[in-house]
Design a protein around this motif. Structure first.
Motif, PDB file in Angstrom:
ATOM      1  N   ARG A   1       1.069  -1.152   0.047  1.00 36.90           N
ATOM      2  CA  ARG A   1      -0.012  -0.038  -0.106  1.00 36.90           C
ATOM      3  C   ARG A   1       0.839   1.176  -0.111  1.00 36.90           C
ATOM      4  N   ILE A   2       2.068   1.306   0.803  1.00 35.26           N
ATOM      5  CA  ILE A   2       3.144   2.552   0.747  1.00 35.26           C
ATOM      6  C   ILE A   2       3.501   2.707  -0.671  1.00 35.26           C
ATOM      7  N   THR A   3       3.928   1.473  -1.258  1.00 39.18           N
ATOM      8  CA  THR A   3       4.340   1.648  -2.552  1.00 39.18           C
ATOM      9  C   THR A   3       3.567   2.198  -3.713  1.00 39.18           C
ATOM     10  N   ARG A   4       2.427   1.625  -3.466  1.00 40.89           N
ATOM     11  CA  ARG A   4       1.189   2.164  -4.512  1.00 40.89           C
ATOM     12  C   ARG A   4       1.070   3.626  -4.273  1.00 40.89           C
ATOM     13  N   ARG A   5       1.132   4.003  -2.987  1.00 40.44           N
ATOM     14  CA  ARG A   5       0.800   5.479  -2.511  1.00 40.44           C
ATOM     15  C   ARG A   5       1.851   6.332  -3.137  1.00 40.44           C
ATOM     16  N   ALA A   6       3.329   5.856  -3.307  1.00 39.22           N
ATOM     17  CA  ALA A   6       4.388   6.511  -3.540  1.00 39.22           C
ATOM     18  C   ALA A   6       4.436   6.609  -5.324  1.00 39.22           C
ATOM     19  N   VAL A   7       3.715   5.466  -5.819  1.00 38.07           N
ATOM     20  CA  VAL A   7       3.970   5.325  -7.306  1.00 38.07           C
ATOM     21  C   VAL A   7       2.569   6.406  -7.610  1.00 38.07           C
ATOM     22  N   ALA A   8       1.779   6.505  -6.980  1.00 34.78           N
ATOM     23  CA  ALA A   8       0.625   7.505  -7.418  1.00 34.78           C
ATOM     24  C   ALA A   8       0.940   8.784  -7.093  1.00 34.78           C
TER      25      ALA A   8
END
Length: 62
Positions: free
Chosen positions: A25-32
């Motif tokens: 979830r943290i990775t997806r937030r960073a990518v977004a």
């Protein structure tokens, strides 16, 4: 272990216990966030290119 991660558990090495789900979830937030900033930069570049094209067209046809 997942309950300890939500409550801020810490390993013997002093690192926080983070579940795989939380990490993704943290990775997806960073990518977004990166995509949002990149799209803003690309949009500004397109507007700048359009302004340059209009300026050249005005000089050619006037």
């Amino acid at each position: 272990m997942l309950l300890r991660a939500r409550r801020g558990g810490v390993t013997a090495a002093g690192r926080a216990v983070v579940s795989p789900h939380e990490r993704s979830r943290i990775t997806r937030r960073a990518v977004a966030t990166a995509m949002r900033y990149l799209s803003t930069i690309v949009g500004c570049a397109c507007l700048l290119l359009a302004a340059i094209c209009i300026a050249i067209a005005c000089q050619v046809f006037i």
